[in-house]
Design a protein around this motif. Sequence first.
Motif, PDB file in Angstrom:
ATOM      1  N   TYR A   8      51.299  36.259  80.611  1.00 41.99           N
ATOM      2  CA  TYR A   8      51.590  35.082  79.809  1.00 41.99           C
ATOM      3  C   TYR A   8      50.557  34.919  78.703  1.00 41.99           C
ATOM      4  O   TYR A   8      49.474  35.502  78.748  1.00 41.99           O
ATOM      5  CB  TYR A   8      51.636  33.823  80.683  1.00 41.99           C
ATOM      6  N   LEU A  23      48.675  31.773  76.397  1.00 36.72           N
ATOM      7  CA  LEU A  23      48.448  30.358  76.125  1.00 36.72           C
ATOM      8  C   LEU A  23      48.343  30.210  74.614  1.00 36.72           C
ATOM      9  O   LEU A  23      47.584  30.929  73.964  1.00 36.72           O
ATOM     10  CB  LEU A  23      47.165  29.862  76.794  1.00 36.72           C
ATOM     11  N   LEU A  40      55.209  29.811  85.641  1.00 37.35           N
ATOM     12  CA  LEU A  40      54.336  29.497  84.504  1.00 37.35           C
ATOM     13  C   LEU A  40      53.902  28.038  84.470  1.00 37.35           C
ATOM     14  O   LEU A  40      52.752  27.753  84.125  1.00 37.35           O
ATOM     15  CB  LEU A  40      55.021  29.894  83.197  1.00 37.35           C
ATOM     16  N   MET A  77      50.027  26.871  84.350  1.00 38.03           N
ATOM     17  CA  MET A  77      49.497  25.975  83.311  1.00 38.03           C
ATOM     18  C   MET A  77      48.827  24.769  83.954  1.00 38.03           C
ATOM     19  O   MET A  77      47.759  24.336  83.505  1.00 38.03           O
ATOM     20  CB  MET A  77      50.617  25.549  82.361  1.00 38.03           C
ATOM     21  N   HIS A  96      45.374  25.696  84.939  1.00 41.62           N
ATOM     22  CA  HIS A  96      44.452  25.705  83.790  1.00 41.62           C
ATOM     23  C   HIS A  96      44.032  24.280  83.454  1.00 41.62           C
ATOM     24  O   HIS A  96      42.850  24.010  83.219  1.00 41.62           O
ATOM     25  CB  HIS A  96      45.121  26.333  82.558  1.00 41.62           C
ATOM     26  N   TRP A 134      49.293  22.372  73.966  1.00 47.78           N
ATOM     27  CA  TRP A 134      49.263  23.790  74.292  1.00 47.78           C
ATOM     28  C   TRP A 134      50.548  24.165  75.022  1.00 47.78           C
ATOM     29  O   TRP A 134      51.135  23.355  75.725  1.00 47.78           O
ATOM     30  CB  TRP A 134      48.075  24.116  75.186  1.00 47.78           C
ATOM     31  N   ILE A 162      52.552  27.528  77.319  1.00 42.26           N
ATOM     32  CA  ILE A 162      52.409  28.788  78.034  1.00 42.26           C
ATOM     33  C   ILE A 162      53.711  29.547  77.855  1.00 42.26           C
ATOM     34  O   ILE A 162      54.795  28.961  77.974  1.00 42.26           O
ATOM     35  CB  ILE A 162      52.046  28.551  79.512  1.00 42.26           C
TER      36      ILE A 162
END
Length: 113
Positions: A2, A4, A21, A25, A28, A54, A56
């Motif tokens: 993936y 970012l 995903l 995320m 993170h 942001w 992903i």
Amino acid sequence: MYALVDPDGVIRYIGSTLLELDKRMSMHRTKELYDGSASPLLRYVNSRGGFDGWTIREVATITYDPALNPDALKDAECAGIKTMRTAGHPLLNKDAPECQNRDRREYMRQWRQ
């Protein structure tokens, strides 16, 4: 694998995961809240107000037999990082996927603090 992508549409990080995903995320985001200095990515995100905006994105799917090649995912991630850097993307990844030595990771975490 993936990517970012920051709010400006710039790919900042290449990673690999076995998770969905959205769950990756979320991890993170959680790490940024609790240890915003843990990596160049998190320091960058933290200095700009967090992960709002942001995204992903999946960039590759790797199929492999972990019994035959347990390092396939990390190897693919290393290749992806190298490819994206060569293409000029300003990645915030370390040179290699996460250090596999837990003692070293803990030492570095304490050193950053």
